[in-house]
Design an enzyme around this catalytic site. Structure first.
Site, PDB file in Angstrom:
ATOM      1  N   ASP A 132       0.750  -1.211   0.004  1.00 50.05           N
ATOM      2  CA  ASP A 132       0.070   0.035   0.075  1.00 50.05           C
ATOM      3  C   ASP A 132       0.942   1.473   0.080  1.00 50.05           C
ATOM      4  O   ASP A 132       2.087   1.125   0.423  1.00 50.05           O
ATOM      5  CB  ASP A 132      -0.724   0.169   1.164  1.00 50.05           C
ATOM      6  CG  ASP A 132      -2.152  -0.853   1.256  1.00 50.05           C
ATOM      7  OD1 ASP A 132      -2.072  -1.531   0.024  1.00 50.05           O
ATOM      8  OD2 ASP A 132      -2.809  -1.121   2.158  1.00 50.05           O
ATOM      9  N   ARG A 185      -1.515  -0.585  -8.420  1.00 51.58           N
ATOM     10  CA  ARG A 185      -2.695  -0.244  -8.285  1.00 51.58           C
ATOM     11  C   ARG A 185      -2.858   1.262  -8.094  1.00 51.58           C
ATOM     12  O   ARG A 185      -2.103   1.837  -7.480  1.00 51.58           O
ATOM     13  CB  ARG A 185      -3.404  -0.909  -6.787  1.00 51.58           C
ATOM     14  CG  ARG A 185      -4.565  -0.182  -6.188  1.00 51.58           C
ATOM     15  CD  ARG A 185      -4.609  -0.157  -4.648  1.00 51.58           C
ATOM     16  NE  ARG A 185      -4.690  -1.600  -4.299  1.00 51.58           N
ATOM     17  CZ  ARG A 185      -4.238  -1.658  -2.840  1.00 51.58           C
ATOM     18  NH1 ARG A 185      -3.925  -1.071  -2.110  1.00 51.58           N
ATOM     19  NH2 ARG A 185      -4.226  -3.149  -2.306  1.00 51.58           N
TER      20      ARG A 185
HETATM   21  C1  LIG Z   1      -8.857  -1.281  -3.168  1.00 52.05           C
HETATM   22  C2  LIG Z   1      -8.176   0.223  -2.764  1.00 52.05           C
HETATM   23  C3  LIG Z   1      -7.093   0.270  -2.275  1.00 52.05           C
HETATM   24  C4  LIG Z   1      -6.622   1.370  -1.873  1.00 52.05           C
HETATM   25  N1  LIG Z   1      -5.468   1.822  -1.323  1.00 52.05           N
HETATM   26  C5  LIG Z   1      -4.749   3.058  -1.066  1.00 52.05           C
HETATM   27  C6  LIG Z   1      -3.521   3.279  -0.741  1.00 52.05           C
HETATM   28  O1  LIG Z   1      -2.766   2.226  -0.523  1.00 52.05           O
HETATM   29  N2  LIG Z   1      -3.175   4.517  -0.596  1.00 52.05           N
HETATM   30  C7  LIG Z   1      -4.218   5.425  -0.694  1.00 52.05           C
HETATM   31  O2  LIG Z   1      -3.473   6.630  -0.376  1.00 52.05           O
HETATM   32  N3  LIG Z   1      -5.259   5.394  -0.759  1.00 52.05           N
HETATM   33  C8  LIG Z   1      -5.654   4.057  -1.240  1.00 52.05           C
HETATM   34  N4  LIG Z   1      -7.045   3.870  -1.354  1.00 52.05           N
HETATM   35  C9  LIG Z   1      -8.063   4.798  -1.069  1.00 52.05           C
HETATM   36  C10 LIG Z   1      -8.206   5.796  -2.155  1.00 52.05           C
HETATM   37  O3  LIG Z   1      -6.929   6.672  -2.448  1.00 52.05           O
HETATM   38  C11 LIG Z   1      -9.396   6.834  -2.057  1.00 52.05           C
HETATM   39  O4  LIG Z   1      -9.148   7.543  -0.992  1.00 52.05           O
HETATM   40  C12 LIG Z   1     -10.719   6.275  -2.095  1.00 52.05           C
HETATM   41  O5  LIG Z   1     -10.876   4.966  -2.711  1.00 52.05           O
HETATM   42  C13 LIG Z   1     -11.873   7.198  -2.432  1.00 52.05           C
HETATM   43  O6  LIG Z   1     -11.557   7.714  -3.810  1.00 52.05           O
HETATM   44  P1  LIG Z   1     -12.407   7.168  -5.082  1.00 52.05           P
HETATM   45  O7  LIG Z   1     -11.878   6.893  -6.212  1.00 52.05           O
HETATM   46  O8  LIG Z   1     -13.340   6.164  -4.592  1.00 52.05           O
HETATM   47  O9  LIG Z   1     -13.246   8.466  -5.399  1.00 52.05           O
HETATM   48  P2  LIG Z   1     -14.177   9.787  -4.651  1.00 52.05           P
HETATM   49  O10 LIG Z   1     -13.804  10.978  -5.469  1.00 52.05           O
HETATM   50  O11 LIG Z   1     -13.243   9.775  -3.259  1.00 52.05           O
HETATM   51  O12 LIG Z   1     -15.243   9.335  -4.686  1.00 52.05           O
HETATM   52  C14 LIG Z   1     -16.285   8.910  -5.599  1.00 52.05           C
HETATM   53  C15 LIG Z   1     -17.651   8.423  -5.326  1.00 52.05           C
HETATM   54  O13 LIG Z   1     -17.289   7.027  -4.567  1.00 52.05           O
HETATM   55  C16 LIG Z   1     -18.151   6.814  -3.511  1.00 52.05           C
HETATM   56  N5  LIG Z   1     -17.307   6.683  -2.318  1.00 52.05           N
HETATM   57  C17 LIG Z   1     -15.860   6.972  -2.171  1.00 52.05           C
HETATM   58  N6  LIG Z   1     -15.504   6.517  -1.106  1.00 52.05           N
HETATM   59  C18 LIG Z   1     -16.366   6.147  -0.420  1.00 52.05           C
HETATM   60  C19 LIG Z   1     -16.611   5.643   1.128  1.00 52.05           C
HETATM   61  N7  LIG Z   1     -15.493   5.621   2.044  1.00 52.05           N
HETATM   62  N8  LIG Z   1     -17.739   5.401   1.575  1.00 52.05           N
HETATM   63  C20 LIG Z   1     -18.900   5.306   0.759  1.00 52.05           C
HETATM   64  N9  LIG Z   1     -18.766   5.893  -0.605  1.00 52.05           N
HETATM   65  C21 LIG Z   1     -17.601   6.205  -0.918  1.00 52.05           C
HETATM   66  C22 LIG Z   1     -19.141   7.949  -3.261  1.00 52.05           C
HETATM   67  O14 LIG Z   1     -20.241   7.711  -4.035  1.00 52.05           O
HETATM   68  C23 LIG Z   1     -18.177   9.238  -3.879  1.00 52.05           C
HETATM   69  O15 LIG Z   1     -19.307  10.302  -4.413  1.00 52.05           O
HETATM   70  C24 LIG Z   1      -7.596   2.546  -1.786  1.00 52.05           C
HETATM   71  C25 LIG Z   1      -8.690   2.619  -2.350  1.00 52.05           C
HETATM   72  C26 LIG Z   1      -9.168   1.346  -2.919  1.00 52.05           C
HETATM   73  C27 LIG Z   1     -10.714   1.245  -3.360  1.00 52.05           C
END
Ligand SMILES: Cc1cc2nc3c(=O)[nH]c(=O)nc-3n(C[C@H](O)[C@H](O)[C@H](O)COP(=O)(O)OP(=O)(O)OC[C@H]3O[C@@H](n4cnc5c(N)ncnc54)[C@H](O)[C@@H]3O)c2cc1C
Length: 308
Positions: A132, A185
C-alpha cells in the site's frame, strides 16, 4: 481540501480518541461497516463469501507505524499465516501490506527484509503482495523498496505497488514502474497532502486519474484500478473497449463495504473485481480515512447504530 475531509484526516491521527474508540463496544460496532472483524478467521470467512460472488479479495491486517522491531515481526507473522490459509483454503485472495507496519519508520532495512520475506512466501504459494502507499513523505522509500525486491528475479510478479493520482509525481513514477513490469494499483490518494506535492482540486485529481489509468491499460502488465467513482469506472470501461483491451487484462478494486452495488454489477458484466478486506483491532485510522472520503457516511453509520 474541504473542511470535513480535513477534519476527519486530522482525527485519524488523534491517539486518545483512537484508544477510546478501538476499545469500546460502540466503536467496534461502528467499524463493522468497513472492517471484516477483529480476527484472521473473520477475514477468511468474509473472503470466502466475497469469492462466492465471483469477486477476488485482498486482505489487509490493520495497523500502521509500529514502535518496535518485535511488533513489526508480529505484524508480518499475521501475513505469513494469511498466505498459508489462502493457499490451504484455495481462496482467490492476495495480501495488502503497509511498510510502516513492517517497521519502515524504525529502519527501512527492517521493512525491506520483512517485505522481501513476504514476497518470497507469496512466490512460493503462487500468490502476490501489494505494498500500500502511505503519505508522501514515504513515497520514494516505498518505491525504492518495491523496485529492489521486484528486481530479484524469483520475486518478479510477486510484489506490486500503489500509485496515488493526487501526487504531481505519479505520471513519472508510473512510466518507470511500467517500464520495469511492476504491477500498479492506481487510486486517488487518501492522505492530507500540501499543494506543493498534490493537486488540491478534486477535478485535477480526477483528470490525472483518467490519464494515469490509460497509461496502465496501455501497458502489457496486469494492473488494478481502485475507485468507487462512477465517472472513473465509466472512463476505464470506455477506453478499454475503444482500444480493444480485454476485460481480463486489468481489474477494478474497491473497499469492503463501499459501493457493493457497483462491485457486483461490474462482476456481473464480466469485469474482474477485487475487494480490499481489512480486519484487526487497529481499525481506527483506516475507518477515519473512509469517513474523510465521504462524510455522509457518518449519518449513515449513526442511523444504523441507533437502529440495531
Ligand atoms: C482497493 C483500494 C485500495 C486503496 N489503497 C490505497 C492506498 O494504498 N493508499 C492510499 O492513499 N489510498 C488508497 N485507497 C483509497 C483511495 O486513495 C481513495 O481515498 C478512495 O478510494 C476514495 O476515492 P474514490 O476513487 O473512490 O473517489 P471519490 O472521488 O473519493 O468518491 C467518488 C464516489 O465514490 C463513493 N465513495 C468513495 N469513497 C467512499 C466511502 N468511503 N464510502 C462510501 N462511498 C464512497 C461516493 O459515491 C463518492 O461520491 C484505496 C482505495 C481502494 C478502493
Amino acid at each position: 481540501m474541504p473542511l470535513l475531509r480535513s477534519a476527519f484526516i486530522s482525527l485519524s491521527r488523534n491517539r486518545l480518541l483512537r484508544r477510546f474508540c478501538e476499545r469500546s463496544l460502540a466503536g467496534r460496532r461502528l467499524s463493522a461497516r468497513f472492517v471484516a472483524g477483529m480476527e484472521i478467521e473473520d477475514a477468511l470467512r468474509v473472503a470466502e463469501a466475497v469469492n462466492g460472488q465471483g469477486i477476488a479479495v485482498t486482505l489487509d491486517s490493520l495497523g500502521e507505524s509500529v514502535t518496535s522491531e518485535a511488533e513489526a515481526h508480529r505484524a508480518a507473522e499475521v501475513y505469513h499465516q494469511l498466505l498459508d490459509a489462502i493457499a490451504a483454503r484455495e481462496l482467490n485472495a492476495n495480501i495488502s501490506v503497509k511498510l510502516t507496519q513492517m517497521g519502515l519508520e524504525l529502519s527501512p532495512e527492517l521493512a525491506e527484509t520483512i517485505a522481501e520475506n513476504l514476497a518470497e512466501h507469496a512466490a512460493a504459494t503462487g500468490n502476490f503482495v501489494r505494498i500500500d502507499m502511505e503519505d508522501s513523505s514515504l513515497t520514494q522509500v516505498t518505491l525504492d523498496i518495491v523496485r529492489r525486491i521486484h528486481a530479484r528475479s524469483p520475486l518478479q510478479g510477486a510484489i506490486g505497488i500503489v500509485i496515488q493520482a493526487y501526487l504531481y509525481r505519479s505520471q513519472a513514477d508510473i512510466e518507470q514502474l511500467v517500464a520495469k513490469g511492476i504491477r500498479v494499483r492506481l487510486c486517488k490518494g487518501a492522505y492530507k497532502e500540501p499543494a506543493e506535492v498534490a493537486f488540491p482540486r478534486k477535478a485535477d485529481v480526477d483528470t490525472n486519474f483518467v490519464r494515469l489509468s490509460r497509461m496502465l491499460l496501455d501497458s502489457p502488465v496486469y494492473h488494478g484500478v481502485a475507485t468507487h467513482d462512477d465517472a472513473m469506472v465509466a472512463e476505464v470501461k470506455s477506453y478499454a473497449s475503444q482500444h480493444g483491451i480485454d476485460a481480463s487484462r486489468f481489474e477494478f478494486q474497491m473497499l469492503y463495504g463501499v459501493r457493493r452495488d457497483l462491485q457486483r454489477r461490474l462482476a456481473r458484466e464480466g469485469y474482474k473485481v477485487r475487494v480490499y478486506v481489512p480486519f484487526g483491532r487497529e481499525w481506527y485510522p483506516y475507518f477515519m480515512r473512509r469517513l474523510a472520503e465521504r462524510p455522509a457516511n457518518v449519518l449513515f453509520l449513526a442511523r444504523n447504530l441507533f437502529r440495531s
